[in-house]
Enzyme design. Structure first.
Site, PDB file in Angstrom:
ATOM      1  N   ARG A  91      -0.691   8.280  -3.215  1.00 27.73           N
ATOM      2  CA  ARG A  91      -2.078   8.217  -2.757  1.00 27.73           C
ATOM      3  C   ARG A  91      -2.713   9.598  -2.670  1.00 27.73           C
ATOM      4  O   ARG A  91      -3.881   9.703  -2.302  1.00 27.73           O
ATOM      5  CB  ARG A  91      -2.113   7.586  -1.371  1.00 27.73           C
ATOM      6  N   ARG A 130      -9.690 -11.022   4.959  1.00 28.36           N
ATOM      7  CA  ARG A 130      -8.230 -10.989   5.092  1.00 28.36           C
ATOM      8  C   ARG A 130      -7.828 -10.672   6.537  1.00 28.36           C
ATOM      9  O   ARG A 130      -6.879 -11.229   7.063  1.00 28.36           O
ATOM     10  CB  ARG A 130      -7.685  -9.916   4.134  1.00 28.36           C
ATOM     11  N   ARG A 136      -3.921  -7.815  10.598  1.00 24.88           N
ATOM     12  CA  ARG A 136      -3.801  -6.366  10.394  1.00 24.88           C
ATOM     13  C   ARG A 136      -4.905  -5.647  11.146  1.00 24.88           C
ATOM     14  O   ARG A 136      -6.090  -5.881  10.910  1.00 24.88           O
ATOM     15  CB  ARG A 136      -3.900  -6.039   8.894  1.00 24.88           C
ATOM     16  N   ARG A 148     -11.629   3.861   5.113  1.00 28.04           N
ATOM     17  CA  ARG A 148     -10.517   3.825   4.148  1.00 28.04           C
ATOM     18  C   ARG A 148     -11.035   3.995   2.722  1.00 28.04           C
ATOM     19  O   ARG A 148     -10.394   4.626   1.883  1.00 28.04           O
ATOM     20  CB  ARG A 148      -9.737   2.507   4.290  1.00 28.04           C
TER      21      ARG A 148
END
Ligand code: ADP
Length: 202
Positions: A91, A130, A136, A148
């Site tokens: 990343r 989600r 999460r 993010r």
């Protein structure tokens, strides 16, 4: 050996596709996000530290990422697979460099980096949806999700140029159905395998 990186922003479907590819090509799936979440679930102090970055939408620092990944690799036998599919790793540029060094020692470099292109508003919608079922904590808050995305643009997207320079970077449309995206990924992988076996692929 077939070593692949699945690349793309959070929520682009990397995890879903990686699981399907793992089964089809008998690969080991390495998802740093999953490895971190299992460490968090074990309620260790290391897990607490990982969570403090993830819940703020920040990347886990490289040194810590390497430490956790090394211990994971020490416990898992890579030799038994046909290759590795990396999902969410690397990343950052230092992570990519470290991975290149690690794989060069094994003489099994990354063959292809498959990048899923998706519109940012679409992925933010997917992630927040989600979050309602996954539990999460980094998926529940749109501000964190946007953060993010920003981190992805600033720290991760430069890897596109890094792998383009190695002639390994391939972009494909990540906005179709799961099956459509899977078919497209498989076509690229089959092509890569054929090329590496010296076939004349047009
Ligand atoms: P997503 O792709 O939806 O963001 P991941 O499970 O890949 O989901 O990552 C969740 C979080 O875990 C990231 O926001 C980041 O904080 C952390 N993370 C995962 N992989 C890495 C990595 N390679 N380096 C640093 N942080 C990471």
């Amino acid at each position: 050996m077939l070593n692949i990186i699945l690349f793309g922003p959070p929520g682009s479907g990397k995890g879903t596709q990686a699981l399907k590819l793992k089964l089809k090509y008998a690969l080991i799936h390495i998802s740093t996000g999953d490895i971190f979440r299992s460490e968090i679930n074990s309620q260790s102090s290391l897990g607490e530290e990982l969570k403090s970055y993830m819940d703020h939408g920040q990347l886990v620092p490289d040194e810590l990422t390497f430490r956790v990944l090394k211990s994971y690799l020490g416990e898992n036998d890579l030799e038994k697979s046909q290759g590795i599919i990396f999902d969410g790793f690397p990343r950052t540029i230092p992570q990519a460099e470290a991975l290149d060094t690690f794989l060069a020692e094994r003489k099994e470099p990354i063959q292809v980096v498959l990048s899923l292109l998706v519109n940012e508003d679409e992925v933010v919608k997917r992630i927040v949806l989600r979050g309602k079922s996954s539990g999460r904590s980094d998926d529940n808050d749109e501000t964190i999700v946007r953060k993010r995305m920003q981190v992805y643009r600033d720290q991760t997207f430069p890897l596109a140029a890094y792998y383009t320079a190695q002639n390994k970077y391939v972009e494909l449309n990540g906005e179709g159905s799961i099956e459509e995206v899977f078919t497209s990924l498989c076509n690229h992988i089959n092509r890569t395998v054929a090329l590496s076996e010296g076939a004349d692929v047009i």
